[in-house]
Design an enzyme around this catalytic site. Structure first.
Site, short mmCIF file in Angstrom:
data_model
loop_
_atom_site.label_atom_id
_atom_site.label_comp_id
_atom_site.label_asym_id
_atom_site.label_seq_id
_atom_site.Cartn_x
_atom_site.Cartn_y
_atom_site.Cartn_z
N TYR A 1 -4.71 0.69 9.55
CA TYR A 1 -6.02 1.09 8.72
C TYR A 1 -7.45 0.38 9.50
CZ TYR A 1 -3.18 2.07 4.77
OH TYR A 1 -2.04 2.48 4.00
N ASP B 1 5.91 0.26 3.20
CA ASP B 1 6.27 -0.74 3.72
C ASP B 1 5.87 -1.96 2.83
OD1 ASP B 1 3.45 -0.84 4.06
OD2 ASP B 1 3.84 -0.17 5.96
N ASP C 1 0.86 -1.12 0.12
CA ASP C 1 -0.03 0.01 0.06
C ASP C 1 0.84 1.15 0.03
OD1 ASP C 1 0.86 -0.66 2.93
OD2 ASP C 1 -0.41 1.24 3.03
N GLU D 1 5.52 9.80 2.81
CA GLU D 1 5.43 8.68 2.61
C GLU D 1 4.16 8.51 1.41
OE1 GLU D 1 4.65 4.10 4.41
OE2 GLU D 1 4.33 5.96 5.66
#
Length: 521
Positions: A235, A86, A83, A483
């Site tokens: 999430y 990572d 996603d 990120e």
């Protein structure tokens, strides 16, 4: 008075004539290359691929990874997307990413094709849906996550060197996850529309899975983060599952044309908040604004029974609320703006909300125009529908460099962009250049902490972006801003395609709308 008016009009026409002469040069100097932005946005998804990479992989600094995913559980979970920076495969944001990519192709497929990127868009979608088919191993089982966020964040490694846990987690009837099942159903239903003419067999397979997943999510209800505790820190489903079930039902109605799905959306509108929740956010977690705009499409197109009209009008009122809030015309209940004009929702990864807003503004503009509605009534007055597209463009341009920092927040676009993106694979030398194993902590010691630019450019990634004061610090450790995530970029595929089409129109056609903007200045 009359003479003064003539003088004013003469001045106006002189200015118009000057604009006609200078407009091409003006737009050349200020506008962005949306074709390039579209191309790079789709390239980014190849950098995020997990699994066995195909022969036509264009991001050559990446290699095969996660080839044993699901092995411990006796299931093939190889593939899908990482996603962000990572190496965990999180099902909910991955599904939302695929839904938005599919929606972009459904609405702006011709524009994407005109830019020569249609095949790449299809490949980006299919890389996700192929994985979802694998992950849905039983009508009432969906694999929700591969990898563990906690152990993953202790390491800084290339995906090709992963030594972290690849534990897989699932939802089932005893451990439900209606939000995850609903969003995955939405993604597969939307993708089935994309592939309906091109690959009918694949489209039918996707639709079959989507219908099963919707039934699963609706019959066994619950938030997926209660069943998969490992996801809570990353999430968590703050909005619950009701928005995803309504969202999935709308996509299934679009894909199948069956009244039962529309009736679900109408009958559950009040109990599930579809016509009750008014939002200024649209994201991987909160789908209400998106489903309200989809419901409005049915109303505007007359694709409903008369008995459904009243409820669909209520959906539209909430869709209007979101749009008017973005425009700053919502009687004070508006989305915040930075001094530089960026829509601002929250500190962490704010550009995800900017890109999703730009998409909804663009698509709502399309729906209203198709219905011959040139104005929208907001609490603060009438708004021309052109203003929706204009705001979407300002947000896209802000991302591409029209901001106080004069920085493109799309990596690899323009001359100035983030070079120290918080991304493991991009920040470590490619294994193709140095194939020696890089261990868990070695990556932190040798690569994360160094102040150098990333050796690999994560082209097309849209980073988290600046704060509420338009300030941005390009630092690998500043993950809230540096990120990038797949769901930041996915909505912009459609937006860039639309803006590219408009940019190719003759200058005089654009100028016909310029006097309105000029008069408002």
């Amino acid at each position: 008075m009359r003479g003064g008016r003539i003088k004013h009009l003469s001045s106006f026409y002189i200015i118009q004539c000057i604009l006609i002469i200078l407009f091409p040069l003006y737009t050349q100097s200020l506008s962005f290359n949306y074709t390039d932005a579209l191309t790079k946005s789709l390239l980014y998804f190849e950098a995020q691929r997990s699994g066995h990479l195909p022969y036509n992989q264009r991001v050559t600094w990446r290699g095969h990874s996660g080839l044993t995913d699901g092995l411990q559980q006796g299931v093939d979970l190889v593939g899908g997307y990482y996603d962000a920076g990572d190496h965990v495969k999180f099902g909910l944001p991955m599904a939302f990413t695929v839904t938005m990519l599919s929606w972009s192709v459904i609405e702006f497929g011709e524009e994407i094709a005109a830019a020569g990127e249609y095949q790449h868009a299809l490949e980006a979608i299919k890389w996700g849906t192929d994985y979802f088919i694998k992950a849905h191993t039983h009508p009432y089982i969906l694999w929700a996550e591969v990898g563990d966020g906690d152990t993953d964040h202790y390491c800084w490694q290339r995906p090709e060197d992963m030594t972290t846990s690849r534990q897989a987690y699932k939802i089932d009837k005893d451990n439900p996850g209606s939000d995850l099942a609903g969003e995955t159903a939405a993604a597969m239903a939307a993708a089935s529309i994309v592939f309906k003419e091109l690959n009918p067999h694949y489209s039918h397979l996707l639709l079959h899975h989507a219908q099963q997943l919707f039934k699963f999510g609706d019959k066994y209800r619950g938030e997926y983060d209660a069943s998969v505790e490992e996801v809570r820190s990353y999430y968590a489903s703050v909005s619950g599952y009701r928005d995803e079930l309504l969202w999935a039902a709308l996509w299934l109605h679009w894909a199948t044309g069956l009244d039962e799905y529309l009736e679900y959306v109408v009958e559950n509108a009040e109990s599930m908040g579809g016509n009750g929740w008014a939002m200024i956010e649209f994201s991987w977690d909160v789908k209400y604004a998106g489903l309200q705009i989809l419901a409005t499409k049915l109303l505007l197109n007359g694709e409903h029974h008369e008995i459904h009209k009243h409820v669909l009008e209520e959906y539209k009122s909430k869709a209007d609320y979101y749009i008017c809030a973005c425009l700053g015309k919502n009687n004070g209940s508006n989305a915040d703006r930075s001094p530089g004009g960026m829509l601002y929702i929250r500190q962490w990864n704010n550009l995800q909300y900017v890109s999703s807003a730009a998409f909804l503004l663009t698509v709502y503009y399309e729906y209203l125009n198709a219905a011959q509605q040139r104005e929208l009534l907001c609490p603060d007055g009438l708004v021309r529908t052109d203003e929706l597209l204009a705001l979407a463009k300002t947000q896209a341009d802000y991302i591409l460099g029209a901001n106080p920092m004069k920085m493109s927040y799309m990596v690899g676009f323009g001359s100035k962009y983030p070079t120290k993106v918080h991304h493991r694979g991009a920040s470590i030398v490619s294994y193709k250049e140095s194939n020696g194993f890089i261990g868990c902590t070695q990556g932190f010691d040798d690569w994360f902490g160094r102040g150098w630019e990333n050796p690999n450019v994560l082209v097309g990634a849209i980073v988290g972006g600046p704060n509420c004061e338009d300030k941005f610090r390009d630092d690998r450790g500043n993950y809230m801003q540096t990120e990038a995530c797949t769901y930041n970029t996915a909505p912009m595929v459609g937006v860039f395609a639309k803006l590219n089409q408009l940019a190719e129109k003759p200058a005089k056609d654009i100028l016909s709308r310029t006097s309105y903007s000029f008069g408002q200045m």
